[in-house]
Design a protein around this motif. Structure first.
Motif: not given
Length: 151
Positions: A28-56
């Motif tokens: 099966y393939n699952g869905k990941l939901t990431v809740e991001i909190d602690g933003l000090k303002n609403k300028q710009g954007q938020v970027c999230a990257s998922i890694f499957a191993s320690s490499q990189g």
């Protein structure tokens, strides 16, 4: 003899169904939901990257499994990633205030934008290891929370 044959056939049918069930769940393939909190303002954007191993992990772009950047509309901010196979992952998040898709740093190498990681490990003198941020995707829906930090 007939009763023994029926029991054997029933047992084979049950075992066959169990084997199919385990195989189906493993693929099966699952869905990941990431809740991001602690933003000090609403300028710009938020970027999230998922890694499957320690490499990189956490900053080699060519080792990222999935990446997503979204404008900040609400806090906490929710990001969803689909089609993740069962396994171990780690997430790195940045508050990209100037929308250049890079964690900007000062002359001393310290981040000047917000950042965070899955499992919210303590940040000392460098980014955490994969093992400190790793979490398991093992079902159809996995939810994690990331608390951003600013220096």
């Amino acid at each position: 003899m007939v009763r023994g044959l029926r029991v054997s056939m029933l047992l084979l049918a049950v075992l066959g169904n169990l084997a199919w069930s385990f195989t189906a769940k493993a693929g099966y393939n699952g869905k990941l939901t990431v809740e991001i909190d602690g933003l000090k303002n609403k300028q710009g954007q938020v970027c999230a990257s998922i890694f499957a191993s320690s490499q990189g992990f956490p900053n080699q772009r060519d080792r990222i499994l999935q990446k997503q950047c979204i404008e900040i509309t609400d806090t906490p901010l929710l990001m969803t990633f689909d089609n993740l196979k069962a396994g171990n992952y780690a997430v790195a998040v940045i508050h990209d205030q100037n929308s250049d898709r890079t964690l900007n740093r000062n002359t001393f190498g310290m981040p000047v934008e917000g950042f965070g990681f899955s499992r919210n490990p303590e940040i000392r003198t460098s980014a955490p290891k994969f093992s400190e941020a790793v979490f398991l995707v093992a079902g159809p829906n996995t939810n994690i929370q990331v608390q951003l930090k600013y220096f």
